[in-house]
Design an enzyme around this catalytic site. Sequence first.
Site, PDB file in Angstrom:
ATOM      1  N   TYR A   1      52.475  27.504  42.390  1.00 35.09           N
ATOM      2  CA  TYR A   1      53.609  28.379  42.670  1.00 35.09           C
ATOM      3  C   TYR A   1      53.999  28.315  44.139  1.00 35.09           C
ATOM      4  O   TYR A   1      55.171  28.111  44.495  1.00 35.09           O
ATOM      5  CB  TYR A   1      53.317  29.843  42.284  1.00 35.09           C
TER       6      TYR A   1
ATOM      7  N   GLU B   1      54.722  34.134  51.343  1.00 34.60           N
ATOM      8  CA  GLU B   1      54.367  33.753  49.979  1.00 34.60           C
ATOM      9  C   GLU B   1      52.904  34.052  49.671  1.00 34.60           C
ATOM     10  O   GLU B   1      52.564  34.495  48.584  1.00 34.60           O
ATOM     11  CB  GLU B   1      54.672  32.273  49.734  1.00 34.60           C
TER      12      GLU B   1
ATOM     13  N   ASP C   1      57.323  32.169  39.147  1.00 39.89           N
ATOM     14  CA  ASP C   1      56.477  33.338  39.407  1.00 39.89           C
ATOM     15  C   ASP C   1      56.638  34.311  38.240  1.00 39.89           C
ATOM     16  O   ASP C   1      57.321  34.017  37.256  1.00 39.89           O
ATOM     17  CB  ASP C   1      56.865  34.001  40.734  1.00 39.89           C
TER      18      ASP C   1
END
Length: 365
Positions: free
Chosen positions: A143, A60, A161
């Site tokens: 996020y 991520e 996102d």
Amino acid sequence: MHGITIDQAMVSVPESPPQPLRAAILAWYDAHARRLPWRVSPAARAAGSRADPYRVWLSEVMLQQTTVAHATPYFVAFSRRWPTVEALAAADEAELMAAWAGLGYYARARNLIACARKVAGQLGGVFPDQEADLRALPGVGGYTAAAITAIAFDQPANVLDANIERVVARLFAVEAPLPAAKAELAQLAQGLVGPERPGDWAQALMDLGALVCTPAAPACERCPAAGACRARRLGPETYPRRSPKAARPRRHGAAFLLLNEDEVALVRRPPKGLLGGMLALPTSEWRARPWADAEAVAEAPAAADWRAAGEIDHVFTHFALTLRVFRAEGDWPEAIWTPLAGLEAMPSVFLKAARVGLLAQPQLL
DNA sequence: CATCCGTGGAA
DNA sequence: TTTCCAAGGAT
């Protein structure tokens, strides 16, 4: 299929969860999910496999504002070289920064090691499974905390996102432009989240955005949500609306390629700011006005017979840079002397400049 | 809320 | 060539 109706879509948040829509998107994901090195496939997850939170976190962070194609080889290299958060916490910082070179946004690499050391040192090597605790880690924003919560721990989270922003903006034909529309999009996305398969749900929307609901020329005929999509008849490619971007100014600088035998004189950039903490070619100041050659050479790190050796252009997020490259042979005791093979530890802009400078003298290659 | 922070592929 | 923009975060 009967997705949400127009009447439901006109209110800011649907009154009842659009369960058929969720089921259609999850079914699409089961059939079309991308196979990615950090991902547990929907079939494997259904069989009980769980993602490794360390790998989810690492992926991520690498994927923040970065394409899957660009990040993937870095993820493979990092996860092989540092397979656990403890291994990453024990990494040599210069080696980690070198391994990150070329991926961009170098604050991510600095935060990566800080986060690994916090998890390994203060949290017993265990990533938190609560969104608020994840959010407190360096380099983990809203996020990423939501994504880890959903993907690594399979708990409901409102993952938003750029892919999901685009899907939601089209689904509800959101007219407000980004980035101001983000709160509205978050509210709409939250209305879609249900209790079933939270990790797969987040990844399904991201894959839908990446594979079908693409920025240009979306493949609506293959979209499981097309029947519920308000933007389909309004020009889906025009969503999300965006506020005009500021013009990108150009700056000019000089880079100095000082050679000694088969080594190059490098410097370590200051720990914060642009390209912070990275190995680099020494340069002049980067300013709006171009440098005359004689003026630029006066900024060189050492006295030598400097010769112009080319020029490169490079585009950063908020400015473009023209870098004139000067080359000389000589000594400079303060330099970090680095063999040619070590130049790839530098950010792309300097690697590009070094290549131009070296190609002007091919026998050094 | 605005600005800073990389890179490279696609159109 | 230029423009867009991608699994955003920190300040």
